[in-house]
Each structure stands twice: as structure tokens, then as C-alpha cells.
Design a protein around this motif. Structure first.
Motif, PDB file in Angstrom:
ATOM      1  N   ILE A  57      38.758  16.441  44.433  1.00 63.10           N
ATOM      2  CA  ILE A  57      38.535  17.897  44.502  1.00 63.10           C
ATOM      3  C   ILE A  57      39.834  18.599  44.882  1.00 63.10           C
ATOM      4  N   ILE A  58      40.182  19.601  44.082  1.00 66.45           N
ATOM      5  CA  ILE A  58      41.356  20.441  44.352  1.00 66.45           C
ATOM      6  C   ILE A  58      40.820  21.811  44.748  1.00 66.45           C
ATOM      7  N   CYS A  59      41.171  22.258  45.970  1.00 68.15           N
ATOM      8  CA  CYS A  59      40.692  23.549  46.469  1.00 68.15           C
ATOM      9  C   CYS A  59      41.857  24.521  46.587  1.00 68.15           C
ATOM     10  N   ALA A  60      41.627  25.767  46.211  1.00 68.02           N
ATOM     11  CA  ALA A  60      42.705  26.751  46.264  1.00 68.02           C
ATOM     12  C   ALA A  60      42.238  28.058  46.884  1.00 68.02           C
ATOM     13  N   GLU A  61      43.094  28.604  47.738  1.00 65.91           N
ATOM     14  CA  GLU A  61      42.944  30.016  48.074  1.00 65.91           C
ATOM     15  C   GLU A  61      44.097  30.744  47.392  1.00 65.91           C
ATOM     16  N   THR A  62      43.778  31.800  46.644  1.00 68.28           N
ATOM     17  CA  THR A  62      44.790  32.472  45.826  1.00 68.28           C
ATOM     18  C   THR A  62      44.821  33.979  46.102  1.00 68.28           C
ATOM     19  N   THR A  63      44.414  34.374  47.297  1.00 64.26           N
ATOM     20  CA  THR A  63      44.288  35.802  47.617  1.00 64.26           C
ATOM     21  C   THR A  63      45.601  36.565  47.364  1.00 64.26           C
ATOM     22  N   ASP A  64      46.712  36.060  47.868  1.00 65.40           N
ATOM     23  CA  ASP A  64      47.999  36.765  47.709  1.00 65.40           C
ATOM     24  C   ASP A  64      48.468  36.761  46.256  1.00 65.40           C
ATOM     25  N   LEU A  65      48.277  35.618  45.606  1.00 61.73           N
ATOM     26  CA  LEU A  65      48.673  35.484  44.195  1.00 61.73           C
ATOM     27  C   LEU A  65      47.957  36.524  43.328  1.00 61.73           C
ATOM     28  N   VAL A  66      46.648  36.657  43.518  1.00 61.48           N
ATOM     29  CA  VAL A  66      45.863  37.574  42.693  1.00 61.48           C
ATOM     30  C   VAL A  66      46.164  39.027  43.074  1.00 61.48           C
ATOM     31  N   GLU A  67      46.378  39.279  44.362  1.00 60.90           N
ATOM     32  CA  GLU A  67      46.731  40.634  44.799  1.00 60.90           C
ATOM     33  C   GLU A  67      48.065  41.060  44.182  1.00 60.90           C
ATOM     34  N   GLU A  68      49.022  40.126  44.105  1.00 58.17           N
ATOM     35  CA  GLU A  68      50.317  40.433  43.490  1.00 58.17           C
ATOM     36  C   GLU A  68      50.122  40.806  42.016  1.00 58.17           C
ATOM     37  N   ALA A  69      49.288  40.034  41.318  1.00 59.12           N
ATOM     38  CA  ALA A  69      49.018  40.339  39.902  1.00 59.12           C
ATOM     39  C   ALA A  69      48.361  41.712  39.763  1.00 59.12           C
ATOM     40  N   ARG A  70      47.452  42.016  40.677  1.00 61.22           N
ATOM     41  CA  ARG A  70      46.776  43.322  40.647  1.00 61.22           C
ATOM     42  C   ARG A  70      47.788  44.454  40.752  1.00 61.22           C
ATOM     43  N   LYS A  71      48.746  44.286  41.694  1.00 61.15           N
ATOM     44  CA  LYS A  71      49.743  45.341  41.903  1.00 61.15           C
ATOM     45  C   LYS A  71      50.702  45.443  40.719  1.00 61.15           C
ATOM     46  N   VAL A  72      51.170  44.304  40.210  1.00 61.97           N
ATOM     47  CA  VAL A  72      52.129  44.298  39.099  1.00 61.97           C
ATOM     48  C   VAL A  72      51.546  45.030  37.889  1.00 61.97           C
ATOM     49  N   HIS A  73      50.266  44.786  37.592  1.00 61.75           N
ATOM     50  CA  HIS A  73      49.665  45.325  36.367  1.00 61.75           C
ATOM     51  C   HIS A  73      48.763  46.538  36.620  1.00 61.75           C
ATOM     52  N   ASP A  74      48.644  46.979  37.871  1.00 60.12           N
ATOM     53  CA  ASP A  74      47.732  48.073  38.205  1.00 60.12           C
ATOM     54  C   ASP A  74      46.330  47.798  37.644  1.00 60.12           C
ATOM     55  N   LEU A  75      45.797  46.633  37.954  1.00 55.62           N
ATOM     56  CA  LEU A  75      44.532  46.182  37.369  1.00 55.62           C
ATOM     57  C   LEU A  75      43.337  46.900  37.993  1.00 55.62           C
ATOM     58  N   SER A  76      42.347  47.199  37.141  1.00 54.12           N
ATOM     59  CA  SER A  76      41.053  47.695  37.639  1.00 54.12           C
ATOM     60  C   SER A  76      40.370  46.547  38.383  1.00 54.12           C
ATOM     61  N   PRO A  77      39.328  46.833  39.186  1.00 57.55           N
ATOM     62  CA  PRO A  77      38.621  45.731  39.860  1.00 57.55           C
ATOM     63  C   PRO A  77      38.113  44.671  38.877  1.00 57.55           C
ATOM     64  N   LEU A  78      37.584  45.106  37.727  1.00 61.66           N
ATOM     65  CA  LEU A  78      37.063  44.143  36.749  1.00 61.66           C
ATOM     66  C   LEU A  78      38.186  43.285  36.163  1.00 61.66           C
ATOM     67  N   ALA A  79      39.305  43.921  35.825  1.00 61.61           N
ATOM     68  CA  ALA A  79      40.451  43.168  35.283  1.00 61.61           C
ATOM     69  C   ALA A  79      41.030  42.243  36.351  1.00 61.61           C
ATOM     70  N   THR A  80      40.998  42.686  37.626  1.00 66.79           N
ATOM     71  CA  THR A  80      41.470  41.839  38.719  1.00 66.79           C
ATOM     72  C   THR A  80      40.628  40.575  38.817  1.00 66.79           C
ATOM     73  N   ALA A  81      39.308  40.740  38.680  1.00 66.02           N
ATOM     74  CA  ALA A  81      38.416  39.577  38.765  1.00 66.02           C
ATOM     75  C   ALA A  81      38.655  38.629  37.598  1.00 66.02           C
ATOM     76  N   ALA A  82      38.794  39.181  36.394  1.00 62.73           N
ATOM     77  CA  ALA A  82      38.976  38.333  35.207  1.00 62.73           C
ATOM     78  C   ALA A  82      40.316  37.593  35.262  1.00 62.73           C
TER      79      ALA A  82
END
Ligand SMILES: [Zn+2]
Length: 284
Positions: free
Chosen positions: A16-41
Motif C-alpha cells: 500500500i502506497i499512501c499519499a497526502e498531497t494537500t500542498d501539491l494540489v493547492e499549488e496547482a489550484r493557485k497556478v491555474h486559478d482552478l474552480s473547486p470542481l476543477a481542483t477536485a478533478a
């Protein structure tokens, strides 16, 4: 926080490989100005990318592409074995009503029809391309099918992104795979554990550690920890040189056409939105 941990359960017969990616995904959200739905996808795909990046060698790269018929367009990520991860979506501001259960409608954004492409570049002449049809567009299920069909690996995949008004509150996931020597009892034990498991983001939000999540997902509190700390990060390695090389691939006619109405042309990196300007001389 972003980190990945790998464990073996059932005396080494379950991985089992477990990941927390909170900062990684938040960075992507900021870079692309993602909507909540796009952030989730995109966040789910980036989390899968982070997990898969621990299964390849440093210089090797994998491109994940989800091409569905939904309004988000293509979802793309590229990563290497050093946990450098980047991605983008066709429509960063995509928005749909919430599902009946109150969750973001990722399957609706991606669309149920379409394909998941896994393109592995291991420095050989030709990349290796695996393609599987989408199951639901919810991404975790689509990857479960990919692992079963393309890699002949029975697996369980969970990917989650919890978004609130401030951005990404928690993101993470796991990839659980059965080793060839897994027994019927191991399979029963894991199936039972997964049936009762809460969503990953719920567990992360309760401040459970990755090891605690791995223990719950396998119903095994005697895990072997395989490697130390792995930190995935959002990183784009684009450069002016790379864009010049791409422009050089265009025909002379195309280049003349580009410069017909303007002195300079501007290219924008899809992964980090950095802009590069070129004159005709630059390309000559
Ligand atoms: Zn870039």
C-alpha cells in the motif's frame, strides 16, 4: 503538507502506497486559478501521479491523460520518478451543480465516455502507451480498471480532494495492490477493511497519519515501512530553449504565417502559465 509513504501488509503480500498531497494540489489550484470542481478533478489525477511517481526510476516520465466527453476537457499530468509533478485541465473554471450526496461532480465534469491514457517514457525509442476506457470519470475507479487491465494488477484506489472557501483543505489517496502470493484470507481481510473505511480526506481531516490510514485500509497493525520520507511537489521544468525547439519543428510557411501580423509571438506554458516571447530572429 505533501508526503508519500509505502508499506507492506499481510507479511509482505499486500502493498500500500499512501499519499497526502494537500500542498501539491493547492499549488496547482493557485497556478491555474482552478474552480473547486476543477481542483477536485485535477487534484485526484495529481494525487495518482504522486503515488505512481514512487514506482518509476528518477529520470523516467509518465504522462497521464484523461480524455472524456465532459465539460472539463482534457485532464493531463506529467511526472518523473523524482516526484516532480505538473498538470493542467482544458477548462479550469468548470462548474456543475453538486451531486445528490453533496459531493463535487467530478464524473460529470470528466464525462463517462472516454479514455485514460498512460504514456510511459523510459528513455527508449518509443514510449509505452496503455489505454483503457473510462468507467465513471470519477478517476479512482478508472485507474483501478487501468491497473487490472493494463498492468494485470488487482488493486484498490482511493483519491480525494476536500475543497473549502480558502482552497484545498485536504487531499490524498492510496494505491493498494495484491502481490502474486496474496492468499484468499489476505484478500478477505483487505476487502473487509476497505468496506468499512472512511474517505481518505475524512481521515486526513481527523489528523490521522498515513501509517494509521494504511493500518485501517489493510486491517493490519504490523506493517513494514518500506522507505523513508518522499515529498511530492508541483514543479514545471519548462524553459525558453524547450519552446524554441518546439517552434523549430514548424515549417517555414507556418512560421512566416505566425509573424505576418506581429513582430513577436508569445507562447504560454500550459503547466505553469509562464510566458515566453520570441522574435523571428530568435527562431532563425
Ligand atoms: Zn512551465
Amino acid at each position: 503538507m505533501s508526503e508519500i509513504k509505502k508499506y507492506l501488509a499481510c507479511e509482505g503480500r499486500v502493498n500500500i502506497i499512501c499519499a497526502e498531497t494537500t500542498d501539491l494540489v493547492e499549488e496547482a489550484r493557485k497556478v491555474h486559478d482552478l474552480s473547486p470542481l476543477a481542483t477536485a478533478a485535477l487534484g485526484r489525477v495529481l494525487t495518482m501521479s504522486a503515488i505512481m511517481s514512487t514506482r518509476i526510476k528518477g529520470e523516467d516520465t509518465i504522462t497521464l491523460q484523461i480524455k472524456g466527453t465532459g465539460p472539463i476537457g482534457n485532464v493531463v499530468s506529467v511526472f518523473d520518478g523524482n516526484q516532480n509533478i505538473k498538470g493542467y485541465v482544458g477548462e479550469p473554471h468548470v462548474d456543475l451543480p453538486l451531486r445528490e450526496d453533496g459531493k463535487l461532480n467530478v464524473g460529470g465534469a470528466i464525462g463517462k465516455e472516454g479514455f485514460l491514457y498512460v504514456i510511459r517514457d523510459m528513455g527508449l525509442k518509443e514510449p509505452y502507451i496503455g489505454v483503457t476506457p473510462l468507467v465513471s470519470g470519477e478517476i479512482a475507479e478508472d485507474f483501478t480498471k487501468y491497473f487490472a487491465e493494463s498492468e494485470q494488477t488487482p488493486s484498490a484506489v482511493a483519491l480525494g480532494v476536500l475543497v473549502d472557501k480558502n482552497g484545498v483543505k485536504k487531499a490524498g489517496g492510496y494505491l493498494l495492490t495484491l502481490m502474486p502470493d496474496a492468499t484468499e484470507d489476505d484478500i478477505k481481510q483487505v476487502e473487509e477493511a476497505l468496506k468499512n473505511l472512511e474517505p481518505v480526506t475524512t481521515m486526513l481531516d481527523k489528523n490521522m497519519s498515513l501509517q494509521e490510514i494504511a493500518e485501517k485500509a489493510t486491517n493490519d497493525d504490523n506493517l513494514m515501512v518500506m522507505v523513508g520520507e518522499i515529498k511530492p511537489k508541483y514543479h514545471c521544468d519548462c524553459s525558453r530553449e524547450r519552446f524554441v525547439n518546439n517552434l523549430k519543428k514548424l515549417s517555414e510557411d507556418d512560421i512566416n504565417h505566425l509573424f505576418k501580423e506581429q513582430e513577436t509571438i508569445e507562447t504560454v506554458c500550459q503547466f505553469c502559465n509562464k510566458k515566453y516571447e520570441f522574435t523571428k530572429n530568435d527562431i532563425k
